[in-house]
Design a protein around this motif. Structure first.
Motif, short mmCIF file in Angstrom:
data_model
loop_
_atom_site.label_atom_id
_atom_site.label_comp_id
_atom_site.label_asym_id
_atom_site.label_seq_id
_atom_site.Cartn_x
_atom_site.Cartn_y
_atom_site.Cartn_z
N ALA A 155 35.79 99.09 7.75
CA ALA A 155 37.10 99.29 7.13
C ALA A 155 38.16 98.38 7.72
O ALA A 155 39.08 97.94 7.02
CB ALA A 155 37.54 100.75 7.27
N THR A 156 38.05 98.05 9.01
CA THR A 156 39.05 97.23 9.69
C THR A 156 38.62 95.78 9.85
O THR A 156 39.30 95.01 10.54
CB THR A 156 39.36 97.80 11.09
OG1 THR A 156 38.14 97.81 11.87
CG2 THR A 156 39.93 99.21 11.00
N LYS A 175 44.95 97.72 11.02
CA LYS A 175 45.00 97.88 9.57
C LYS A 175 43.59 97.90 9.02
O LYS A 175 42.72 97.15 9.46
CB LYS A 175 45.79 96.72 8.94
CG LYS A 175 45.96 96.84 7.43
CD LYS A 175 46.76 95.66 6.89
CE LYS A 175 46.90 95.76 5.36
NZ LYS A 175 47.66 94.62 4.81
N GLY A 176 43.36 98.77 8.02
CA GLY A 176 42.04 98.86 7.42
C GLY A 176 42.12 99.28 5.97
O GLY A 176 43.20 99.55 5.44
N ARG A 177 40.97 99.32 5.31
CA ARG A 177 40.89 99.77 3.92
C ARG A 177 39.60 100.56 3.74
O ARG A 177 38.53 100.11 4.14
CB ARG A 177 40.90 98.58 2.95
CG ARG A 177 40.86 99.03 1.48
CD ARG A 177 40.83 97.84 0.53
NE ARG A 177 42.07 97.10 0.51
CZ ARG A 177 43.13 97.44 -0.21
NH1 ARG A 177 43.10 98.51 -0.97
NH2 ARG A 177 44.21 96.70 -0.16
N LEU A 178 39.71 101.75 3.15
CA LEU A 178 38.56 102.59 2.90
C LEU A 178 37.92 102.25 1.56
O LEU A 178 38.62 102.10 0.56
CB LEU A 178 38.97 104.06 2.89
CG LEU A 178 39.61 104.58 4.18
CD1 LEU A 178 40.00 106.04 4.02
CD2 LEU A 178 38.66 104.41 5.36
N PRO A 183 42.19 103.22 -0.48
CA PRO A 183 43.54 103.09 0.08
C PRO A 183 43.53 102.35 1.41
O PRO A 183 42.56 102.41 2.18
CB PRO A 183 43.97 104.55 0.27
CG PRO A 183 42.68 105.29 0.46
CD PRO A 183 41.68 104.61 -0.42
N GLU A 184 44.64 101.66 1.69
CA GLU A 184 44.80 101.04 3.00
C GLU A 184 45.14 102.12 4.02
O GLU A 184 45.81 103.11 3.69
CB GLU A 184 45.91 99.99 2.95
CG GLU A 184 45.53 98.76 2.15
CD GLU A 184 46.61 97.70 2.16
OE1 GLU A 184 46.28 96.52 2.41
OE2 GLU A 184 47.78 98.06 1.92
N VAL A 185 44.69 101.93 5.25
CA VAL A 185 44.90 102.93 6.29
C VAL A 185 45.36 102.25 7.58
O VAL A 185 45.17 101.05 7.77
CB VAL A 185 43.61 103.73 6.57
CG1 VAL A 185 43.22 104.57 5.37
CG2 VAL A 185 42.47 102.81 6.99
N ALA A 186 45.97 103.04 8.44
CA ALA A 186 46.28 102.62 9.80
C ALA A 186 45.33 103.37 10.72
O ALA A 186 45.20 104.59 10.62
CB ALA A 186 47.73 102.94 10.15
N VAL A 187 44.65 102.65 11.59
CA VAL A 187 43.65 103.24 12.48
C VAL A 187 44.19 103.17 13.91
O VAL A 187 44.33 102.09 14.48
CB VAL A 187 42.30 102.50 12.40
CG1 VAL A 187 41.29 103.13 13.35
CG2 VAL A 187 41.77 102.53 10.96
N GLN A 234 47.85 107.28 6.74
CA GLN A 234 48.32 106.42 5.66
C GLN A 234 48.95 105.15 6.23
O GLN A 234 49.66 105.20 7.23
CB GLN A 234 49.38 107.16 4.84
CG GLN A 234 48.86 108.38 4.09
CD GLN A 234 50.00 109.22 3.57
OE1 GLN A 234 50.87 109.63 4.32
NE2 GLN A 234 50.00 109.48 2.28
N TYR A 235 48.65 104.03 5.59
CA TYR A 235 49.25 102.76 5.99
C TYR A 235 50.62 102.62 5.35
O TYR A 235 50.77 102.83 4.15
CB TYR A 235 48.35 101.61 5.55
CG TYR A 235 48.96 100.24 5.73
CD1 TYR A 235 49.26 99.75 6.98
CD2 TYR A 235 49.25 99.44 4.61
CE1 TYR A 235 49.83 98.49 7.15
CE2 TYR A 235 49.81 98.18 4.76
CZ TYR A 235 50.10 97.71 6.04
OH TYR A 235 50.67 96.47 6.18
N MET A 236 51.60 102.29 6.16
CA MET A 236 52.97 102.12 5.67
C MET A 236 53.29 100.62 5.63
O MET A 236 53.50 99.99 6.68
CB MET A 236 53.96 102.84 6.58
CG MET A 236 53.76 104.35 6.67
SD MET A 236 54.17 105.21 5.13
CE MET A 236 52.55 105.72 4.58
#
Length: 450
Positions: A155-156, A175-178, A183-187, A234-236
């Motif tokens: 994902a990252t 930063k990543g994406r599932l 959706p983009e995500v913050a890890v 959630q990625y902002m």
């Protein structure tokens, strides 16, 4: 993969089933697996995510993808069933090839899902963004997923993009994406070598997990694999309020929408105060955030604020005015720290109100919570808190002396309302500060006027 007639008969049986039947059989097979149990359970969990979406497969837009989805589910069932036969998998495949098969089947399922609009919207995205089904909402449960380290690495892109590196909390955020189109995500990844970091990390996980509010960042999942500890939120995309107020916003080539408009600044304050109000008045159990700061106010794609940074948060003890906690959690916040809290080691909701007061001054003045000023007596520059820098001018009726930029004449009154509320929030005694509901009401009035 299966032997002779058994394989043919089982495949024929599967093809005759509907997708719901396939999903059920995959889950049953995974529970009986003797080999590759972790991969089997993970694949079954991914497939299980489709269960509530089966009724939507009759939608005309979805029918063209159903055949491909059935084929992928048949292959998933075959792969998991093969793991029930002790030794068979190790004879047919090397470990790496078997892992490739699991990943390949997942990709096929995800490809089918991605071309079914109703599933992409109602199912996978809803699951992965942390929202709840109606039954779970009524039961009060959260739906945070557990991810493997391998999933997070994919994902990252092997942790390629660093969003932040916080030495104080012992974490890095990537930063990543599932999924392929997810959706983009913050890890947030824990550095366990830092003393106390793990306690704060788990506190954040447990406090943030059940929270559901449109002005609070949402926890999507966790990872506790191979010694790693990670949180997925959630990625902002528009960074933090701190970035914009202090010259680090992402679109450095143009003026920040946050700093360019007094109305937007007040909107951000209203949203943040509503988040704190939810924690103090409506969360179950009630929560004291403990670290209200511009770096913990994140901005989504629509420039709306989301409160984050729950590592110093605590559940509010029932029937007490304040409760003891370690002072270090707030003292590290610099100019945001409640003097009463730092002096007594006891936190109360009014400590968050103090942090909001500093945040209001930060938005009004564009200055950080600790500022450098010239001290004539010492003939040098000294560091002072923003409160001690700005409050004398506000209390003397000279707000214009400290405002970040000149407002339009009709905007001065609502900004004075914000400044007056900030002064009340920054009272040295917590008992003299306003309740959070009063703060929200005052900021909403300022927003209407501005």
């Amino acid at each position: 993969m299966w032997d002779g007639l058994e394989s043919a008969a089982t495949v024929a049986q599967l093809v005759g089933l509907d997708v719901g039947g396939l999903i059920t059989m995959i889950g049953q097979a995974a529970r009986k697996a003797r080999q590759n149990t972790k991969d089997c359970e993970h694949l079954a969990r991914r497939v299980g995510m489709l269960a509530e979406l089966v009724p939507h497969l009759q939608d005309p837009e979805a029918r063209r993808a159903v055949a491909g989805l059935k084929d992928a589910l048949v292959e998933a069932h075959q792969l998991i069933t093969s793991c029930q036969r002790r030794g068979l998998t190790s004879q047919l495949f090397s470990a790496s090839r078997q892992a490739d098969r699991f990943r390949d089947v997942e990709r096929k399922i995800e490809t089918c899902v991605s071309i079914i609009p109703v599933i992409g919207y109602i199912g996978i995205t809803r699951r992965l963004d942390g929202s709840q089904s109606q039954s779970q909402l009524s039961a009060g449960g959260a739906e945070d997923r557990e991810f493997t380290l391998a999933e997070i690495a994919v994902a990252t892109n092997n942790f390629a993009v660093v969003l932040s590196n916080d030495a104080d909390t012992g974490t890095k955020v990537y930063k990543g994406r599932l999924l392929q189109n997810g959706p983009e995500v913050a890890v947030k990844r824990l550095n366990r070598a830092r003393r106390g970091a793990e306690d704060a990390f788990f506190a954040e996980q447990h406090i943030l997990s059940p929270l559901r509010h449109d002005r609070i960042v949402r926890l999507l999942g966790t990872c506790a694999d191979d010694g790693e500890r990670m949180l997925l939120t959630q990625y902002m995309p528009n960074g933090s309020l701190h970035d914009h107020l202090h010259g680090h916003h992402l679109s450095s080539s143009s003026a920040s929408p946050v700093t360019a408009s007094w109305r937007t600044r007040v909107q951000v304050l209203v949203g943040t105060a509503r988040a704190v109000e939810h924690l103090h008045c409506h969360a179950v159990p009630l929560i004291i955030h403990g670290n209200v700061a511009s770096s913990n106010v994140l901005l989504d794609a629509a420039w709306a604020p989301r409160l984050a940074g729950f590592g110093a948060s605590v559940w509010r003890a029932a029937g007490v005015d304040s409760q003891p906690v370690e002072v270090a959690g707030a003292a590290s916040c610099g100019g945001y720290a409640d003097p009463e809290y730092c002096g007594t080691g006891r936190i109360r909701p009014a400590s968050d109100v103090y942090g909001l007061g500093v945040l209001m001054l930060e938005v009004l003045t564009g200055q950080p919570p600790v500022v450098s000023v010239w001290d004539a007596a010492k003939q040098g520059v000294v560091a002072v808190t923003l409160a001690s820098f700005a409050l004398p001018s506000i209390q003397a009726g000279r707000l214009g002396d400290v405002l970040d930029r000149r407002p339009a004449p009709q905007q001065l009154q609502p900004l004075q309302l914000v400044a007056n509320m900030a002064a009340r929030c920054l009272h040295l005694q917590g008992g003299s500060r306003p309740a959070i509901s009063d703060v929200v009401a005052n900021l909403e009035q300022a927003l209407r006027l501005i």
